[in-house]
Design a protein around this motif. Sequence first.
Motif, mmCIF file in Angstrom:
data_model
loop_
_atom_site.group_PDB
_atom_site.id
_atom_site.type_symbol
_atom_site.label_atom_id
_atom_site.label_comp_id
_atom_site.label_asym_id
_atom_site.label_seq_id
_atom_site.Cartn_x
_atom_site.Cartn_y
_atom_site.Cartn_z
ATOM 1 N N HIS A 97 0.836 -1.214 0.000
ATOM 2 C CA HIS A 97 0.000 0.000 0.000
ATOM 3 C C HIS A 97 0.869 1.261 0.000
ATOM 4 O O HIS A 97 0.423 2.314 0.459
ATOM 5 C CB HIS A 97 -0.981 -0.012 1.189
ATOM 6 C CG HIS A 97 -0.320 0.097 2.530
ATOM 7 N ND1 HIS A 97 -0.700 1.041 3.460
ATOM 8 C CD2 HIS A 97 0.676 -0.602 3.098
ATOM 9 C CE1 HIS A 97 0.041 0.896 4.554
ATOM 10 N NE2 HIS A 97 0.878 -0.098 4.352
ATOM 11 N N HIS A 98 2.108 1.128 -0.500
ATOM 12 C CA HIS A 98 3.014 2.267 -0.581
ATOM 13 C C HIS A 98 3.215 2.721 -2.028
ATOM 14 O O HIS A 98 2.873 2.002 -2.957
ATOM 15 C CB HIS A 98 4.370 1.902 0.019
ATOM 16 C CG HIS A 98 4.326 1.601 1.487
ATOM 17 N ND1 HIS A 98 4.093 0.333 1.962
ATOM 18 C CD2 HIS A 98 4.464 2.396 2.564
ATOM 19 C CE1 HIS A 98 4.109 0.365 3.296
ATOM 20 N NE2 HIS A 98 4.326 1.608 3.686
ATOM 21 N N ARG A 99 3.830 3.859 -2.191
ATOM 22 C CA ARG A 99 4.311 4.283 -3.505
ATOM 23 C C ARG A 99 5.265 3.213 -4.048
ATOM 24 O O ARG A 99 5.805 2.395 -3.288
ATOM 25 C CB ARG A 99 5.069 5.606 -3.367
ATOM 26 C CG ARG A 99 6.342 5.430 -2.525
ATOM 27 C CD ARG A 99 7.234 6.620 -2.644
ATOM 28 N NE ARG A 99 8.495 6.381 -1.927
ATOM 29 C CZ ARG A 99 9.474 7.256 -1.857
ATOM 30 N NH1 ARG A 99 9.337 8.419 -2.459
ATOM 31 N NH2 ARG A 99 10.582 6.990 -1.192
ATOM 32 N N ILE A 100 5.538 3.250 -5.339
ATOM 33 C CA ILE A 100 6.513 2.336 -5.936
ATOM 34 C C ILE A 100 7.781 3.125 -6.225
ATOM 35 O O ILE A 100 7.731 4.185 -6.852
ATOM 36 C CB ILE A 100 5.956 1.700 -7.224
ATOM 37 C CG1 ILE A 100 4.710 0.880 -6.870
ATOM 38 C CG2 ILE A 100 7.009 0.812 -7.895
ATOM 39 C CD1 ILE A 100 4.023 0.248 -8.054
ATOM 40 N N LEU A 109 5.209 -10.083 -13.028
ATOM 41 C CA LEU A 109 4.915 -10.623 -11.702
ATOM 42 C C LEU A 109 3.493 -10.254 -11.300
ATOM 43 O O LEU A 109 2.839 -9.479 -11.993
ATOM 44 C CB LEU A 109 5.906 -10.067 -10.679
ATOM 45 C CG LEU A 109 5.731 -8.597 -10.234
ATOM 46 C CD1 LEU A 109 6.532 -8.342 -8.973
ATOM 47 C CD2 LEU A 109 6.115 -7.634 -11.340
ATOM 48 N N PHE A 110 3.041 -10.841 -10.194
ATOM 49 C CA PHE A 110 1.773 -10.428 -9.602
ATOM 50 C C PHE A 110 2.060 -9.241 -8.691
ATOM 51 O O PHE A 110 2.884 -9.347 -7.778
ATOM 52 C CB PHE A 110 1.175 -11.593 -8.793
ATOM 53 C CG PHE A 110 -0.142 -11.248 -8.154
ATOM 54 C CD1 PHE A 110 -1.349 -11.560 -8.778
ATOM 55 C CD2 PHE A 110 -0.191 -10.606 -6.922
ATOM 56 C CE1 PHE A 110 -2.563 -11.238 -8.185
ATOM 57 C CE2 PHE A 110 -1.407 -10.263 -6.327
ATOM 58 C CZ PHE A 110 -2.589 -10.599 -6.964
ATOM 59 N N TYR A 111 1.434 -8.122 -8.936
ATOM 60 C CA TYR A 111 1.660 -6.931 -8.111
ATOM 61 C C TYR A 111 0.311 -6.309 -7.816
ATOM 62 O O TYR A 111 -0.399 -5.884 -8.725
ATOM 63 C CB TYR A 111 2.544 -5.933 -8.856
ATOM 64 C CG TYR A 111 3.185 -4.881 -7.965
ATOM 65 C CD1 TYR A 111 4.558 -4.856 -7.777
ATOM 66 C CD2 TYR A 111 2.417 -3.933 -7.303
ATOM 67 C CE1 TYR A 111 5.155 -3.903 -6.960
ATOM 68 C CE2 TYR A 111 2.991 -2.988 -6.482
ATOM 69 C CZ TYR A 111 4.372 -2.967 -6.317
ATOM 70 O OH TYR A 111 4.957 -2.025 -5.497
ATOM 71 N N TYR A 112 -0.045 -6.271 -6.532
ATOM 72 C CA TYR A 112 -1.322 -5.656 -6.192
ATOM 73 C C TYR A 112 -1.102 -4.637 -5.075
ATOM 74 O O TYR A 112 -0.766 -5.001 -3.947
ATOM 75 C CB TYR A 112 -2.323 -6.717 -5.740
ATOM 76 C CG TYR A 112 -3.777 -6.263 -5.860
ATOM 77 C CD1 TYR A 112 -4.112 -5.062 -6.455
ATOM 78 C CD2 TYR A 112 -4.816 -7.047 -5.372
ATOM 79 C CE1 TYR A 112 -5.428 -4.645 -6.580
ATOM 80 C CE2 TYR A 112 -6.148 -6.649 -5.497
ATOM 81 C CZ TYR A 112 -6.439 -5.446 -6.098
ATOM 82 O OH TYR A 112 -7.747 -5.032 -6.212
ATOM 83 N N ALA A 113 -1.261 -3.390 -5.426
ATOM 84 C CA ALA A 113 -1.159 -2.327 -4.429
ATOM 85 C C ALA A 113 -2.400 -1.474 -4.502
ATOM 86 O O ALA A 113 -2.974 -1.293 -5.584
ATOM 87 C CB ALA A 113 0.069 -1.463 -4.692
ATOM 88 N N GLN A 114 -2.834 -0.999 -3.359
ATOM 89 C CA GLN A 114 -3.943 -0.056 -3.326
ATOM 90 C C GLN A 114 -3.585 1.091 -2.391
ATOM 91 O O GLN A 114 -2.869 0.883 -1.415
ATOM 92 C CB GLN A 114 -5.217 -0.742 -2.822
ATOM 93 C CG GLN A 114 -5.846 -1.687 -3.818
ATOM 94 C CD GLN A 114 -7.214 -2.180 -3.347
ATOM 95 O OE1 GLN A 114 -7.931 -1.472 -2.652
ATOM 96 N NE2 GLN A 114 -7.544 -3.386 -3.714
ATOM 97 N N PRO A 115 -4.067 2.295 -2.693
ATOM 98 C CA PRO A 115 -3.767 3.428 -1.812
ATOM 99 C C PRO A 115 -4.664 3.420 -0.582
ATOM 100 O O PRO A 115 -5.496 4.297 -0.404
ATOM 101 C CB PRO A 115 -4.029 4.643 -2.713
ATOM 102 C CG PRO A 115 -5.054 4.175 -3.700
ATOM 103 C CD PRO A 115 -4.852 2.695 -3.878
ATOM 104 N N GLU A 125 -9.161 -8.301 0.606
ATOM 105 C CA GLU A 125 -9.806 -8.403 -0.701
ATOM 106 C C GLU A 125 -9.336 -9.646 -1.460
ATOM 107 O O GLU A 125 -10.131 -10.334 -2.103
ATOM 108 C CB GLU A 125 -9.517 -7.142 -1.523
ATOM 109 C CG GLU A 125 -10.389 -7.029 -2.757
ATOM 110 C CD GLU A 125 -10.093 -5.757 -3.555
ATOM 111 O OE1 GLU A 125 -10.169 -4.658 -2.974
ATOM 112 O OE2 GLU A 125 -9.779 -5.886 -4.755
ATOM 113 N N LEU A 126 -8.040 -9.945 -1.368
ATOM 114 C CA LEU A 126 -7.504 -11.119 -2.077
ATOM 115 C C LEU A 126 -8.080 -12.427 -1.541
ATOM 116 O O LEU A 126 -8.365 -13.353 -2.306
ATOM 117 C CB LEU A 126 -5.976 -11.150 -1.992
ATOM 118 C CG LEU A 126 -5.234 -10.224 -2.944
ATOM 119 C CD1 LEU A 126 -3.733 -10.355 -2.748
ATOM 120 C CD2 LEU A 126 -5.595 -10.546 -4.404
ATOM 121 N N THR A 129 -11.636 -12.440 -3.079
ATOM 122 C CA THR A 129 -11.648 -12.686 -4.524
ATOM 123 C C THR A 129 -11.373 -14.146 -4.826
ATOM 124 O O THR A 129 -11.911 -14.728 -5.770
ATOM 125 C CB THR A 129 -10.552 -11.843 -5.238
ATOM 126 O OG1 THR A 129 -10.566 -10.543 -4.699
ATOM 127 C CG2 THR A 129 -10.793 -11.788 -6.728
#
Lengths: 305, 305
Positions: A97-100, A109-115, A125-126, A129
Amino acid sequence: MEKTLVFGHKNPDTDSICSSIAMANLQTKLLGEEVVPCRLGEINEETKYALNYFDVEAPKLIEKVEEAQKVILVDHNEFTQSVDGIENAKILAVVDHHRINNFQTSEPLFYYAQPVGCTSTVLFELFNTNNIKIEQNIAGLMLSAIISDTLLLKSPTTTDKDKKAVEELAKIANIDLSTYGLDMLKAGTNLDKYTEQELINLDAKSMEKDNFKYIIAQVNTVSIPDVLKRKEKIEEEIKKVIKEKGLCLFVFVITDIVNSNSKAIVLGERTDVISKTYEIKDNLAEMPGVVSRKKQVLPLVEKNI
Amino acid sequence: MEKTLVFGHKNPDTDSICSSIAMANLQTKLLGEEVVPCRLGEINEETKYALNYFDVEAPKLIEKVEEAQKVILVDHNEFTQSVDGIENAKILAVVDHHRINNFQTSEPLFYYAQPVGCTSTVLFELFNTNNIKIEQNIAGLMLSAIISDTLLLKSPTTTDKDKKAVEELAKIANIDLSTYGLDMLKAGTNLDKYTEQELINLDAKSMEKDNFKYIIAQVNTVSIPDVLKRKEKIEEEIKKVIKEKGLCLFVFVITDIVNSNSKAIVLGERTDVISKTYEIKDNLAEMPGVVSRKKQVLPLVEKNI
């Protein structure tokens, strides 16, 4: 075959530890093979409280990873905050949940970030889902992570998604949110047992921008004056770190979790980065209303560099 | 307030165009305010076929974005492949299926990437997670993107998720997959109408690693010899680009979509990067079984640099 390792950032906080455990749990169920939660440093008092309460073992301590080791990162992506050897590891997934920043891979790759306020909110959520039921103790840990990162939903980083996740997770964990939350946060404010050296490392994040290297560290307390009794010794330790690591700036944020205020000890060649916004007297900046490093301190530093 | 813009990479392929339209559609529905699909270059013949078939307008052409413009990236993340001005834009979200490289933000964002064959496969999941019904023409475009990126599910980049998405999307779009798919791919192989300069730019991706700047371009055809009739002129144009952009390497991959093979014209100071693996004769490398830039050509280059 080497098992896949999951870990959060160095100087792990409750989110880094609890999200590692939750992500390892989820991936083990999804892949049908054991994925191992790890940690990159000592467990702090707040996290210990959560692990004890929900009777979950602390993840395994690791210091580096071998070349091509399969890894999953939670609660961070910047290589400067990650395990030694990360540059040559095989990063399968990131949940964050951070900046990149300071992050790259040579393969998809699998990359899941949310603000949102906490990694565990994204994990929540994962789990949903993927239709994986969250066990009671895992729910408790995920809840603890969100309480920790959002200071019981009071930090400006808190979003509706965090609130919804907390509500659902509290039901699954079967606990009273505010009683448990305040007890856990208070457990983390017992700073007397740490040396000054430990104190400034407890939740310190190393950052770099255009060769400007700096650290923002943060501690939570119920009494800022109590911490400031040790100001002189803390300053000595900070000065050592600045010299050792060649830093331009070290900001040590002391946050009052009851009144949602902070004061910061600011040292280094470039204290102007802070003093442009907050007056610094005797190395100390008053930061009324500041509780979030990510949302309130970091953007300020990045802007003023 | 400026509207949020969605776009894919420069030299847009069918995925970049169709995923921009689909993501703009999804976000408009989620946010309740118009989000605008854009493109960073000319529409190729394959994409035109898809847009015509499903009667959807081409996105708006943009060349740069202003400071603080709110943007959403699809099908890419590397700034070198993105719009001019991206460094100072406000990146709200990224949906992608590539490695992460040359990418950074100063603030947390929504970032969803999966190691699958096509961005639209990730979008398919996002529509479902958010319970947003996919309209027939949007489904057709998403389907077209997956057919394009996976060469009708034959590329080694194809995953089970792509197959499942294609199956569902074909039902919603109400089309016969293999008939439509082959017609669309064939529409993209009509290369006669392009000048050599256009040809090498049609689907060219600029890459950079440790100051090693290179381009891998790719065209699809039903007859490699047809394209090679123009080899001399193509080489002239490639040499111009190498000089103009200071490249170490230019790889122009010509892919036979019927027989799933490629040959590549390889030029530059560092052709050794390719010749370590594929013999090069008269600037031409035979690449049997190669159809995917991302999965087969790029990792090779990165390894041999």
